[in-house]
Write a protein that holds these residues in place. Sequence first.
Motif, short mmCIF file in Angstrom:
data_model
loop_
_atom_site.label_atom_id
_atom_site.label_comp_id
_atom_site.label_asym_id
_atom_site.label_seq_id
_atom_site.Cartn_x
_atom_site.Cartn_y
_atom_site.Cartn_z
N UNK A 10 33.84 28.25 50.23
CA UNK A 10 34.61 28.77 49.10
C UNK A 10 35.06 30.19 49.41
N UNK A 11 36.18 30.61 48.81
CA UNK A 11 36.64 31.99 49.05
C UNK A 11 35.75 33.03 48.35
N UNK A 12 35.45 34.09 49.05
CA UNK A 12 34.64 35.20 48.53
C UNK A 12 35.30 35.79 47.28
N UNK A 13 36.62 35.97 47.36
CA UNK A 13 37.37 36.61 46.27
C UNK A 13 37.24 35.87 44.95
N UNK A 14 37.04 34.57 45.02
CA UNK A 14 36.87 33.76 43.80
C UNK A 14 35.71 34.29 42.96
N UNK A 15 34.60 34.58 43.63
CA UNK A 15 33.40 35.04 42.91
C UNK A 15 33.50 36.51 42.51
N UNK A 16 34.13 37.31 43.35
CA UNK A 16 34.33 38.71 42.99
C UNK A 16 35.20 38.79 41.74
#
Length: 145
Positions: A10-16
């Motif tokens: 999953x993309x890191x930016x999604x959770x940030x």
Amino acid sequence: EEMMINNKREPIAKYISLIYRKGNCFINRELSKFGIGSGQIMFLMQLYNKDGISQEELSENLNIDKATTCRAIKKLEEQGLLTRVKDEKDKRAYKLYLTEKSKDMEKSIKNILHQWENHISKDISEEEIEILINILKKICINENI
């Protein structure tokens, strides 16, 4: 040269982004009783750390453009949370000072931010928090964010 994101994870930016949005919702809800929002809180926090800084210094510290800073300052001033005083040394510049009203709110505001911090880190060990902070710092440094 653009690199492909590994499709297996999953993309890191999604959770940030999710943490940021949830944080704003929590902080806005808690701060609503003071008539301020999450967009103004960072400006107040800077002044809680160092009262009497210039508008320009505030912009630089937060890495926010002057126009956005100017709007936030205007709003905080209208709400009686800070005053602008012409700089004696530089008549074009303003020094920003907290008012009694904003000083009275400091403890409550910091408490709200601590609540959020405790909320998002309750199931994370101190060691994991240190690692997470170091990783996030690396991301910011790498991309000059």
